[in-house]
Design a protein around this motif. Structure first.
Motif, PDB file in Angstrom:
ATOM      1  N   ILE A 158       0.826  -1.212   0.000  1.00 51.05           N
ATOM      2  CA  ILE A 158       0.000   0.000   0.000  1.00 51.05           C
ATOM      3  C   ILE A 158       0.858   1.259   0.000  1.00 51.05           C
ATOM      4  O   ILE A 158       0.496   2.279  -0.603  1.00 51.05           O
ATOM      5  N   THR A 159       2.026   1.220   0.661  1.00 53.44           N
ATOM      6  CA  THR A 159       2.847   2.421   0.818  1.00 53.44           C
ATOM      7  C   THR A 159       3.231   3.073  -0.509  1.00 53.44           C
ATOM      8  O   THR A 159       3.000   4.279  -0.689  1.00 53.44           O
ATOM      9  N   PRO A 160       3.804   2.339  -1.485  1.00 52.25           N
ATOM     10  CA  PRO A 160       4.132   3.016  -2.756  1.00 52.25           C
ATOM     11  C   PRO A 160       2.901   3.522  -3.500  1.00 52.25           C
ATOM     12  O   PRO A 160       2.974   4.534  -4.209  1.00 52.25           O
ATOM     13  N   VAL A 161       1.775   2.825  -3.337  1.00 55.08           N
ATOM     14  CA  VAL A 161       0.543   3.288  -3.986  1.00 55.08           C
ATOM     15  C   VAL A 161       0.133   4.648  -3.433  1.00 55.08           C
ATOM     16  O   VAL A 161      -0.224   5.568  -4.191  1.00 55.08           O
ATOM     17  N   LEU A 162       0.198   4.810  -2.116  1.00 49.25           N
ATOM     18  CA  LEU A 162      -0.164   6.095  -1.503  1.00 49.25           C
ATOM     19  C   LEU A 162       0.789   7.203  -1.929  1.00 49.25           C
ATOM     20  O   LEU A 162       0.363   8.337  -2.172  1.00 49.25           O
ATOM     21  N   LEU A 163       2.078   6.896  -2.011  1.00 51.28           N
ATOM     22  CA  LEU A 163       3.062   7.906  -2.386  1.00 51.28           C
ATOM     23  C   LEU A 163       2.754   8.497  -3.758  1.00 51.28           C
ATOM     24  O   LEU A 163       2.897   9.705  -3.974  1.00 51.28           O
ATOM     25  N   ILE A 164       2.312   7.657  -4.680  1.00 44.61           N
ATOM     26  CA  ILE A 164       1.983   8.144  -6.028  1.00 44.61           C
ATOM     27  C   ILE A 164       0.598   8.781  -6.049  1.00 44.61           C
ATOM     28  O   ILE A 164       0.413   9.891  -6.559  1.00 44.61           O
ATOM     29  N   MET A 165      -0.392   8.101  -5.486  1.00 42.89           N
ATOM     30  CA  MET A 165      -1.795   8.545  -5.562  1.00 42.89           C
ATOM     31  C   MET A 165      -1.997   9.928  -4.959  1.00 42.89           C
ATOM     32  O   MET A 165      -2.741  10.754  -5.512  1.00 42.89           O
ATOM     33  N   ALA A 200      -4.584   9.127 -10.415  1.00 44.11           N
ATOM     34  CA  ALA A 200      -4.936   9.106  -8.996  1.00 44.11           C
ATOM     35  C   ALA A 200      -6.226   8.320  -8.770  1.00 44.11           C
ATOM     36  O   ALA A 200      -6.327   7.526  -7.813  1.00 44.11           O
ATOM     37  N   LEU A 201      -7.213   8.508  -9.633  1.00 46.15           N
ATOM     38  CA  LEU A 201      -8.476   7.788  -9.493  1.00 46.15           C
ATOM     39  C   LEU A 201      -8.289   6.289  -9.682  1.00 46.15           C
ATOM     40  O   LEU A 201      -8.847   5.474  -8.935  1.00 46.15           O
ATOM     41  N   LEU A 202      -7.497   5.896 -10.676  1.00 48.11           N
ATOM     42  CA  LEU A 202      -7.258   4.475 -10.918  1.00 48.11           C
ATOM     43  C   LEU A 202      -6.513   3.830  -9.749  1.00 48.11           C
ATOM     44  O   LEU A 202      -6.781   2.682  -9.379  1.00 48.11           O
ATOM     45  N   LEU A 203      -5.587   4.568  -9.163  1.00 49.47           N
ATOM     46  CA  LEU A 203      -4.835   4.029  -8.044  1.00 49.47           C
ATOM     47  C   LEU A 203      -5.695   3.846  -6.791  1.00 49.47           C
ATOM     48  O   LEU A 203      -5.346   3.056  -5.912  1.00 49.47           O
ATOM     49  N   THR A 204      -6.825   4.544  -6.713  1.00 49.54           N
ATOM     50  CA  THR A 204      -7.722   4.275  -5.591  1.00 49.54           C
ATOM     51  C   THR A 204      -8.247   2.841  -5.662  1.00 49.54           C
ATOM     52  O   THR A 204      -8.487   2.206  -4.634  1.00 49.54           O
ATOM     53  N   GLY A 205      -8.433   2.330  -6.887  1.00 51.37           N
ATOM     54  CA  GLY A 205      -8.848   0.936  -7.042  1.00 51.37           C
ATOM     55  C   GLY A 205      -7.788  -0.029  -6.540  1.00 51.37           C
ATOM     56  O   GLY A 205      -8.096  -1.032  -5.881  1.00 51.37           O
ATOM     57  N   VAL A 206      -6.517   0.252  -6.850  1.00 48.52           N
ATOM     58  CA  VAL A 206      -5.418  -0.585  -6.360  1.00 48.52           C
ATOM     59  C   VAL A 206      -5.343  -0.512  -4.840  1.00 48.52           C
ATOM     60  O   VAL A 206      -5.148  -1.526  -4.159  1.00 48.52           O
TER      61      VAL A 206
END
Length: 446
Positions: A317-324, A333-339
């Protein structure tokens, strides 16, 4: 509590409606629908909070208290005594009553004229929802065998994301068209009809039926006996802490995502509601199912996979939050909310399956309530509140993006910390399950 091993473990289970797989999955479907309504009513406030903030002139800290701590405090306080009732009483009836209460209080939220009124209505929702999941978890463990239990509990947990999808989609559309008050009324009232469906079509399962242990049920241990027993298991202690930190990530980030997008990107409320519905509903639902399926599949080889999988997913989750939370690209950003929702949703089915594997038959609802006590008081209660407080603090200090900074700090710290406790739980899981009342041929007094 004491029971003795019977000689009929090899005998076929008692004939009940649950002998038919189709009925088992029908009941699982009804319970999942109830859980979906639980989260429609709980999360509806999230998509509406910017409108509520504007009309009632609230701060981010007040919003965090409203959507988090005030709800969670009464949810967890009522959860344990209701679960104790469920370990002794008719679980189906308890769930039907709880659904009626929380649905009615959701509808009442639309009549609030000030912050106090809305706060009290949300407290009522919390009290009602406290009677939903622990009895349902206990029922599911009684009708699905151990090798299918994590998958069944994960399917049940998909209700979270069906509820979030529905809440975001309906809430955003209704609020933009008719206002936030109408959204509460429209979404809350149908739950009363589902409560009738549950009461009239679902049979109360025999405790221990799926494990052919109907004659081993015995008397319910006291609350304090169960708490002492759970505290003595290092697996449960670390699992409860890991789940609490994962819930902190879910609520500290998830509850503020609509506000984050509305404040940092050009997007309308109705459009955002559709996006949040799709990414959280499908992403979270897929993650919930995958977590349980993966745990049951890999757990047959090594029980440690029931927590290893969760450790891997929460750390990712950590790298996803850093980008999103830092990208200026709205679509990314919207697509990464799904991840994010896929990764964060994967833990609940495996965690509950492990927890139920550690305890006796009349301890399961209370075990779920204790687990939910931790994840809701810490995760739901403190996560949104801490983010709201940090956001107000950073804004007062002149930070240009105070909300995203607060979400990033809390989300990243909690995800790494949670991974550590999953790994610690894996070190004790095989021994604790081998020595559990569910596995031992004789259970001495706790």
């Amino acid at each position: 509590m004491s029971t003795t091993e019977t000689n009929d473990h090899a005998a076929p289970p008692v004939e009940t409606p649950y002998s038919k797989a189709s009925y088992r999955y029908f009941v699982l479907g009804v319970l999942t629908l109830v859980y979906a309504l639980n989260f429609v009513d709980r999360q509806l406030l999230v998509i509406l909070q910017e409108q509520i903030k504007e009309e009632l002139l609230l701060s981010d800290t007040q919003l965090g208290l409203l959507s988090g701590f005030a709800f969670a405090l009464f949810y967890v306080s009522c959860g344990i005594p209701i679960a104790r009732w469920a370990d002794r009483g008719v679980r189906r009836n308890i769930i039907a009553l709880a659904l009626t209460v929380w649905s009615g209080m959701t509808a009442v939220s639309g009549l609030a004229q000030n912050y106090l009124h809305l706060l009290l209505a949300r407290v009522g929702v919390g009290v009602g929802e406290a009677g939903g999941s622990p009895p349902a978890h206990s029922m599911i463990s009684d009708i699905f065998p151990e090798k299918e239990r994590a998958t069944a509990l994960s399917i049940y947990s998909i209700g979270i994301y069906i509820g979030i999808l529905t809440g975001f989609a309906l809430g955003g559309f209704i609020a933009e068209t008719f206002g936030w008050r109408m959204a509460f009324l429209v979404v809350g009232l149908p739950g009363i009809l589902v409560a009738l469906l549950l009461r009239l079509t679902v049979a109360e399962p025999i405790r221990g039926w799926s494990e052919k242990r109907e004659n081993e049920v015995g008397q319910s241990p006291s609350i304090f006996d169960v708490l002492r027993f759970l505290w003595s298991r290092k697996t449960f202690r670390n699992l409860a802490l890991a789940g609490s930190l994962q819930a902190t990530v879910i609520y500290a980030v998830g509850n503020w995502l609509p506000s984050f997008f509305l404040r940092n990107h050009e997007i309308g409320l109705a459009q955002l509601g559709v996006w949040m519905a799709l990414t959280s509903g499908f992403g979270g639902g897929a993650g919930s199912f995958f977590g349980g399926w993966f745990a049951d599949k890999m757990g047959q080889r090594d029980r440690r996979w029931y927590v290893w999988g969760s450790a891997i997913m929460i750390l990712a989750i950590t790298p996803v939050l850093l980008i999103m939370l830092n990208t200026g690209n709205l679509l990314l950003a919207l697509l990464l909310t799904g991840v994010f929702h896929f990764l964060s949703a994967s833990y609940l089915g495996p965690a509950l399956a492990v927890s139920h594997g550690l305890v006796g038959l009349r301890m399961r609802a209370l075990t779920s309530a204790v687990f939910f006590f931790f994840i809701n008081l810490i995760g739901l209660g403190l996560g949104p509140l801490i983010v709201g407080y940090l956001s107000d603090t950073f804004a007062a200090g002149g930070d240009e993006n105070p909300l995203s900074a607060a979400m990033l700090i809390v989300g990243c710290i909690a995800s790494v910390w949670g991974c550590v406790h999953y790994v610690l739980a894996s070190r004790h899981i095989r021994e604790d399950i081998a020595n559990s009342p569910a596995s031992a041929p004789k259970i001495e007094a706790l």
